[in-house]
Write a protein that holds these residues in place. Structure first.
Motif, PDB file in Angstrom:
ATOM      1  N   LEU A 130       3.641   3.380  -2.148  1.00 61.23           N
ATOM      2  CA  LEU A 130       2.758   4.392  -1.560  1.00 61.23           C
ATOM      3  C   LEU A 130       2.607   4.111  -0.060  1.00 61.23           C
ATOM      4  O   LEU A 130       2.561   2.955   0.364  1.00 61.23           O
ATOM      5  CB  LEU A 130       1.380   4.347  -2.224  1.00 61.23           C
ATOM      6  CG  LEU A 130       1.301   4.874  -3.655  1.00 61.23           C
ATOM      7  CD1 LEU A 130      -0.072   4.568  -4.249  1.00 61.23           C
ATOM      8  CD2 LEU A 130       1.597   6.368  -3.726  1.00 61.23           C
ATOM      9  N   HIS A 131       2.514   5.164   0.729  1.00 59.05           N
ATOM     10  CA  HIS A 131       2.385   5.019   2.179  1.00 59.05           C
ATOM     11  C   HIS A 131       1.847   6.313   2.775  1.00 59.05           C
ATOM     12  O   HIS A 131       1.747   7.332   2.096  1.00 59.05           O
ATOM     13  CB  HIS A 131       3.751   4.684   2.800  1.00 59.05           C
ATOM     14  CG  HIS A 131       4.769   5.766   2.609  1.00 59.05           C
ATOM     15  ND1 HIS A 131       5.486   5.919   1.434  1.00 59.05           N
ATOM     16  CD2 HIS A 131       5.172   6.776   3.423  1.00 59.05           C
ATOM     17  CE1 HIS A 131       6.293   6.952   1.540  1.00 59.05           C
ATOM     18  NE2 HIS A 131       6.124   7.510   2.730  1.00 59.05           N
ATOM     19  N   SER A 132       1.520   6.260   4.073  1.00 58.06           N
ATOM     20  CA  SER A 132       1.232   7.452   4.874  1.00 58.06           C
ATOM     21  C   SER A 132       2.376   7.601   5.865  1.00 58.06           C
ATOM     22  O   SER A 132       3.030   6.620   6.207  1.00 58.06           O
ATOM     23  CB  SER A 132      -0.070   7.287   5.651  1.00 58.06           C
ATOM     24  OG  SER A 132      -1.165   7.211   4.775  1.00 58.06           O
ATOM     25  N   ASP A 133       2.572   8.831   6.371  1.00 60.51           N
ATOM     26  CA  ASP A 133       3.652   9.038   7.342  1.00 60.51           C
ATOM     27  C   ASP A 133       3.174   8.933   8.785  1.00 60.51           C
ATOM     28  O   ASP A 133       3.941   9.232   9.699  1.00 60.51           O
ATOM     29  CB  ASP A 133       4.295  10.419   7.139  1.00 60.51           C
ATOM     30  CG  ASP A 133       5.068  10.504   5.831  1.00 60.51           C
ATOM     31  OD1 ASP A 133       5.440   9.449   5.278  1.00 60.51           O
ATOM     32  OD2 ASP A 133       5.292  11.629   5.362  1.00 60.51           O
ATOM     33  N   ILE A 134       1.910   8.552   8.980  1.00 63.15           N
ATOM     34  CA  ILE A 134       1.386   8.455  10.344  1.00 63.15           C
ATOM     35  C   ILE A 134       0.406   7.289  10.382  1.00 63.15           C
ATOM     36  O   ILE A 134      -0.166   6.922   9.350  1.00 63.15           O
ATOM     37  CB  ILE A 134       0.698   9.778  10.762  1.00 63.15           C
ATOM     38  CG1 ILE A 134       0.416   9.833  12.254  1.00 63.15           C
ATOM     39  CG2 ILE A 134      -0.567  10.027   9.949  1.00 63.15           C
ATOM     40  CD1 ILE A 134      -0.013  11.205  12.744  1.00 63.15           C
ATOM     41  N   TRP A 186      -1.882   9.501   0.733  1.00 62.43           N
ATOM     42  CA  TRP A 186      -1.005   8.481   0.152  1.00 62.43           C
ATOM     43  C   TRP A 186       0.047   9.169  -0.726  1.00 62.43           C
ATOM     44  O   TRP A 186      -0.278  10.007  -1.568  1.00 62.43           O
ATOM     45  CB  TRP A 186      -1.792   7.524  -0.734  1.00 62.43           C
ATOM     46  CG  TRP A 186      -2.947   6.836  -0.074  1.00 62.43           C
ATOM     47  CD1 TRP A 186      -3.321   6.888   1.242  1.00 62.43           C
ATOM     48  CD2 TRP A 186      -3.905   5.982  -0.724  1.00 62.43           C
ATOM     49  NE1 TRP A 186      -4.440   6.129   1.454  1.00 62.43           N
ATOM     50  CE2 TRP A 186      -4.826   5.558   0.270  1.00 62.43           C
ATOM     51  CE3 TRP A 186      -4.066   5.534  -2.030  1.00 62.43           C
ATOM     52  CZ2 TRP A 186      -5.898   4.715  -0.022  1.00 62.43           C
ATOM     53  CZ3 TRP A 186      -5.135   4.698  -2.331  1.00 62.43           C
ATOM     54  CH2 TRP A 186      -6.027   4.291  -1.329  1.00 62.43           C
ATOM     55  N   HIS A 187       1.293   8.758  -0.553  1.00 64.24           N
ATOM     56  CA  HIS A 187       2.378   9.370  -1.329  1.00 64.24           C
ATOM     57  C   HIS A 187       3.555   8.398  -1.404  1.00 64.24           C
ATOM     58  O   HIS A 187       3.594   7.407  -0.663  1.00 64.24           O
ATOM     59  CB  HIS A 187       2.813  10.692  -0.687  1.00 64.24           C
ATOM     60  CG  HIS A 187       3.424  10.506   0.674  1.00 64.24           C
ATOM     61  ND1 HIS A 187       2.664  10.328   1.811  1.00 64.24           N
ATOM     62  CD2 HIS A 187       4.716  10.426   1.082  1.00 64.24           C
ATOM     63  CE1 HIS A 187       3.458  10.165   2.849  1.00 64.24           C
ATOM     64  NE2 HIS A 187       4.716  10.212   2.436  1.00 64.24           N
ATOM     65  N   GLY A 188       4.520   8.703  -2.269  1.00 63.73           N
ATOM     66  CA  GLY A 188       5.700   7.847  -2.371  1.00 63.73           C
ATOM     67  C   GLY A 188       6.747   8.471  -3.266  1.00 63.73           C
ATOM     68  O   GLY A 188       6.466   9.394  -4.039  1.00 63.73           O
TER      69      GLY A 188
HETATM   70 FE   LIG Z   1       6.569   9.517   3.419  1.00 63.82          FE
END
Ligand SMILES: [Fe+2]
Length: 320
Positions: A157-161, A252-254
């Protein structure tokens, strides 16, 4: 490109590995956000309400069949060029996973007509303008990602910013509050990603997992080890081809396993709010830019190379 004809992917584990077969059964039975709302393109207000609540929303019937096929063809061409550089499918977002931007010398696919087409879809403009509350938003890049069949692992999981960090960590961060009172998570949505679906998203083909309501969360994002099972299964599926997934990139996404027989692509357009910018690099030559519609030129106004600058395009596994 026909995946079955090329028999691509599956370099990490065989399709019939017992762990793969068990995961396949588990995903068929359990994968996907229960009661996922799929909004009609005429219901802009509902889409914006869900986007603000959850940090993402799915809208169906945005591209017609012809546009969907054209986009799928463009993705196949880009993918063929990228994986020709990567015999063992090592990827650049984990094995079997690739960023379309991270696999391009310009960090963007805006030089391709299939991505340019996406700039002129009226319902996308209505949705993004409604989210930002203004029509003066701008394009950051035309990118997205894809995963090959046999992508058996989860992407963390991560953020893009993120808030500003020095150039050694990334040259593309910008937001800083010298008083430390605010982080980028305390702002209105600064950056929207519109992922287009050239194929449907299913429980088996690597649908993005999105954790609802995390766009403003200050907590640390869980690692793969810490992540609970319900988050792993919180994926955006089923969602139809021709639809879009709009994301507040802070949520949060992945990526998730692609245990299907085909590549899953989610090409995108990335937009900054009118009041937000980060360092950017050009994604389209001046000559090609001048061929775009007036509307598309307005959106891409910060992505165009200077008229005396040559833009070198092509595939790479490690974008500069
Ligand atoms: Fe992403």
């Amino acid at each position: 490109m026909s995946d079955s004809a090329h028999d691509i992917g599956w370099a990490t584990k065989p399709k019939d590995d017992p762990s793969v077969l068990a995961l396949r059964e588990h995903l068929i039975a359990n994968n996907g956000i229960k009661g996922l709302d799929v909004v009609s393109p005429s219901d802009i207000e509902q889409a914006v309400t869900l986007f603000r609540r959850d940090g993402f929303v799915v809208v169906a019937d945005v591209l017609n069949n012809e546009q969907t096929e054209f986009l799928a063809h463009g993705c196949d061409q880009a993918i063929a060029e990228i994986i020709a550089l990567d015999n063992d499918y090592g990827g650049n977002r984990g094995t079997h996973r690739y960023s379309f931007g991270g696999s391009s010398l310009t960090r963007s696919q805006l030089h391709r007509p299939e991505w340019q087409m996406l700039l002129d879809i009226p319902v996308v403009h209505r949705l993004v303008a409604a989210i930002f509350g203004s029509e003066d938003y701008s394009l950051r890049a035309a990118s997205g990602d894809f995963c090959l069949p046999g992508a058996v692992y989860y992407q963390p999981l991560h953020s893009d910013i993120r808030d500003f960090v020095d150039a050694k960590q990334t040259p593309f961060s910008a937001f800083i509050d010298p008083t430390n009172a605010m982080s980028i998570r305390d702002l209105p949505c600064p950056y929207v990603c519109v992922n287009f679906l050239p194929q449907e998203l299913t429980p088996l083909n690597g649908p993005t997992r999105q954790i609802p309501g995390t766009q403003n969360a200050r907590q640390a994002i869980p690692s793969l080890k810490e992540e609970p099972e319900w988050m792993r299964l919180s994926t955006v599926c089923p969602a139809p081809a021709g639809g879009i997934l709009l994301r507040d990139v802070r949520a949060w996404h992945g990526g998730t396993p692609n245990l299907s027989d085909a590549t899953r692509s989610i090409p995108n357009l990335e937009f900054y709010a009118p009041w937000f910018r980060e360092p950017m690099v050009p994604g389209i030559s001046y000559k090609d830019y001048k061929k775009l519609s007036g509307h598309a030129q307005k959106l891409a106004r910060f992505c165009v190379a200077d008229s005396n600058e040559e833009l070198i395009t092509g595939a790479t596994l490690h974008a500069p």
